[in-house]
Motif scaffolding. Structure first.
Motif, short mmCIF file in Angstrom:
data_model
loop_
_atom_site.label_atom_id
_atom_site.label_comp_id
_atom_site.label_asym_id
_atom_site.label_seq_id
_atom_site.Cartn_x
_atom_site.Cartn_y
_atom_site.Cartn_z
N PRO A 1 0.91 1.75 -5.48
CA PRO A 1 -0.36 1.03 -5.35
C PRO A 1 -1.49 1.82 -6.00
CG PRO A 1 0.16 2.16 -3.31
CD PRO A 1 1.35 2.36 -4.22
N SER B 1 -4.54 4.02 -6.16
CA SER B 1 -5.00 4.99 -5.17
C SER B 1 -5.91 6.02 -5.82
CB SER B 1 -3.79 5.70 -4.53
OG SER B 1 -4.21 6.77 -3.72
N ASN C 1 0.82 -1.22 0.00
CA ASN C 1 0.00 0.00 0.00
C ASN C 1 0.85 1.26 0.00
OD1 ASN C 1 1.03 -0.27 2.55
ND2 ASN C 1 -0.85 0.40 3.61
#
Length: 692
Positions: free
Chosen positions: A609, A611, A583
């Motif tokens: 990641p 997002s 993440n």
């Protein structure tokens, strides 16, 4: 006979311009229709008294009008556009802010515009940059010819503005008053089309002098597509002022030589209680009722051209642009010598390929730079020689032109040629029936770097007229690879003209921003091509890197740490998997090089990641020393490459981006030990207070 033909064309052109018939002309002059007809068909030349009467009637001098001996032409004046009646105000030309006022940018845009207007394909465009500093009486004579007394009130009013343009003008006026010197930069091209076309209608002239964002390119091989490049001429002038002299390849109003005009870009201003919108033009008053009082271009004499420093060599078609108050806003070049050197270097960097030819095909371009002060030579004319600055690249291109490429490098002077596929997606307008796209085979040329070349192990990418679009550091080239140079020829730069070439040229041109310095996502690309166009560009880059790795050597395993000599000198912390959790952004790959100054030059690929928010990240570099805390290094350069931009020393990455890339150079002054004695660690940190 030539004089008679020139007068005939002039009369014919003026009748067309003024919508006047032969019968109208005969009635206005008090001569028979037969006499007018004989002039127009060229049977006889119009007598001197008739020519003088027509000059008054048309408000334009005839080809046979003699040159003035002295004194400015009383008809020529500045026309300032009146303010908008709706109260709208522009405090500067927005197009000029699309580029930096940098001599390198000017050289790139001006040279490319001249190449795009090449007239005779069997000969190169000849381009000359002339720097000229005026002082004392030389300056006073020029300002008089420029009608400075008419302009000065407008400059003073504009300089009082608190906007950016006003501040720049105020500083320029102070320098002119204090130093009493002015730098002119003239750009002359020959074997070019010239500013043809009518004063206000569609054509090259109106696109440059009257309009904004009008590209008006005559061929699909042209590099430009936004119509913004010409704005760099005005942006390079501290006074926002450019004078023009064009020799036309096609007659306008029966004339071709010395079409003169000036254009000034100022912000909104008030002078003597009257408001003005911004631009102004130097020319003769138009007598057309629709444009009454507007200054239009005029056919100048040789003396006027000399007084305005616009005289050209001979009558060959082309255009001269005189930038009044030229400067380099980057601060890199403040002296005449520095400006001269930067122009030479910039043209060589951007157009070495256009200046390179083979045995059976000459170059597209020849360029020189000369520097004067008060009409005396300061730096002699210097022809830009691409072989001096880019010997390996020019060798590669000549080998391609001459058919002397090989399949594998076995000696340093050889040039390998491989093809790189580019799948051009279909246009949205074509519909699904047109298929998935067309494959174009771009050409990659690879050769060993010459000794002493500081910039190497890169790929120079180009299309069209062989202007450098972008310079890429290839990915995953193993440490220890011998220095190389590579050239990627795409579209018309391949020298072919097949259907796939035409489609690839249009696709790549659509992917370029106004600066034409990379192939990336643009509004035109997204709106013109079907979904997946950006993926096609990424696939093209991936195919390029793969092809290059096959040429320069098999990629070595990371676990080996590179060749033995480098393994002893360098321990580079680049793990095969991301350092952070799924993440968080992570460094995925680093390409490292040491330059002669001891600086670490790196290219870093970042994996992110998925997002919904953007990222603001600070890249850091540290030495992995044998003992003690890891010292943090300072960056001397931080440059965005793919899917990111640099904001105050941080990387801004938009939401949804999964991969990004940046380049950076460490400052050797911040190195506590020599770089070969330590390992390098590159990491990313989220900026405090950022949304992510």
């Amino acid at each position: 006979m030539e004089q008679r033909e020139a007068v005939r064309l002039w009369i014919e052109g003026q009748l067309e311009r003024t919508n006047m018939t032969q019968a109208d002309l005969s009635a206005r002059l008090g001569v028979s229709r037969t006499a007018v007809l004989s002039w127009i068909v060229g049977k006889v030349e119009a007598p001197a008294d008739a020519r003088r009467a027509m000059e008054v009637l048309f408000g334009v001098s005839s080809p046979s009008a003699p040159d003035r001996s002295s004194g400015p032409d009383p008809q020529i004046r500045w026309y300032h556009r009146r303010a908008h009646v709706d109260g709208g105000r522009e405090f500067g030309n927005a197009a000029a802010f699309a580029f930096d006022a940098d001599l390198a940018v000017l050289a790139r845009e001006a040279t490319q515009n001249s190449l795009d207007e090449r007239l005779d394909d069997s000969r190169p465009v000849r381009l000359r940059y002339t720097l000229h500093e005026l002082e004392g009486e030389h300056l006073e004579r020029f300002l008089s010819a420029l009608r400075w007394s008419e302009l000065e009130p407008h400059y003073v009013a504009s300089a009082t503005s608190r906007q950016k343009v006003g501040r720049v003008l105020a500083e320029a006026l102070r320098d002119l008053e204090d130093k009493r010197s002015l730098v002119l930069l003239r750009v002359d091209d020959y074997n070019a089309a010239g500013l043809t076309g009518p004063e206000y209608g569609d054509g090259r002239y109106a696109a440059v002098v009257r309009r904004q964002l009008d590209s008006h390119k005559a061929t699909d091989r042209a590099a430009g597509s936004y119509g913004l490049g010409k704005a760099t001429l005005w942006a390079t002038s501290r006074l926002g002022l450019v004078l023009i002299n064009s020799s036309l390849s096609q007659p306008h109003g029966g004339r071709t030589e010395r079409r003169l005009v000036g254009r000034l870009d100022l912000p909104w201003r008030e002078v003597d209680g009257e408001s003005f919108a911004g631009p102004a033009w130097l020319g003769e008053p138009d007598n057309d009722p629709d444009y009454h009082g507007v200054s239009r271009s005029w056919w100048g004499d040789r003396e006027t051209a000399r007084e305005l420093h616009l005289d050209r060599d001979g009558t060959e078609p082309g255009t001269s642009f005189l930038i009044v108050g030229a400067h380099d806003a980057s601060g890199d070049a403040e002296s005449l010598d520095d400006m001269h050197a930067k122009l030479v270097r910039s043209v060589a960097d951007g157009f070495w390929a256009a200046m390179t030819g083979g045995r059976d095909s000459g170059p597209l371009l020849e360029t020189s730079v000369v520097t004067l002060r008060n009409n005396e030579i300061v730096v002699p004319e210097e022809r830009v020689d691409p072989n001096l600055q880019h010997p390996s690249l020019t060798r590669a291109l000549r080998a391609y032109f001459d058919g002397e490429t090989v399949e594998e490098l076995t000696s340093g002077a050889q040039v390998v040629k491989v093809e790189v596929p580019l799948l051009v997606p279909r246009l949205r307008a074509d519909g699904a029936a047109s298929g998935n796209g067309v494959e174009h085979r771009a050409v990659l040329l690879v050769t060993s770097a010459s000794e002493g070349e500081l910039q190497h192990s890169r790929v120079v990418c180009m299309r069209g007229g062989r202007m450098t679009v972008e310079v890429r550091r290839p990915r995953e080239i193993p440490l220890g690879t011998d220095p190389f140079q590579a050239v990627l020829l795409a579209g018309y730069a391949t020298g072919r003209s097949d259907r796939d070439v035409e489609l690839a040229e249009a696709f790549l041109r659509a992917s370029e921003p106004p600066e034409h310095d990379r192939w990336d996502k643009t509004e035109e690309l997204s709106s013109t091509y079907v979904r997946g166009a950006l993926t096609r560009l990424r696939d093209f880059r991936s195919e390029l890197d793969t092809a290059l790795r096959r040429v320069v050597g098999r990629r070595e395993s990371r676990s080996e740490g590179g060749p033995a000599v480098l393994r002893e000198l360098l321990r580079l912390d680049v793990p095969t998997t991301p350092r952070r959790g799924g993440n968080q952004p992570a460094v995925q790959n680093v390409i490292f090089d040491l330059d002669v100054s001891g600086a670490c030059r790196i290219r870093v690929e970042v994996k992110l990641p998925d997002s919904e928010d953007s990222w603001l990240l600070t890249p850091t570099a540290k030495f992995d020393v044998r003992s003690g805390a890891r010292p943090t290094l300072a960056w001397s350069e931080l440059t965005a490459v793919d899917n990111c931009r640099v904001v105050e020393g941080n990387l801004h990455i938009e939401a949804g981006v999964r991969h990004a890339c940046f380049r950076a150079v460490t400052d050797p002054a911040s190195h506590p030990v020599a770089a070969p004695l330590a390992g390098l660690i590159v990491d990313l940190h989220k900026v405090r207070g950022a949304s992510r």
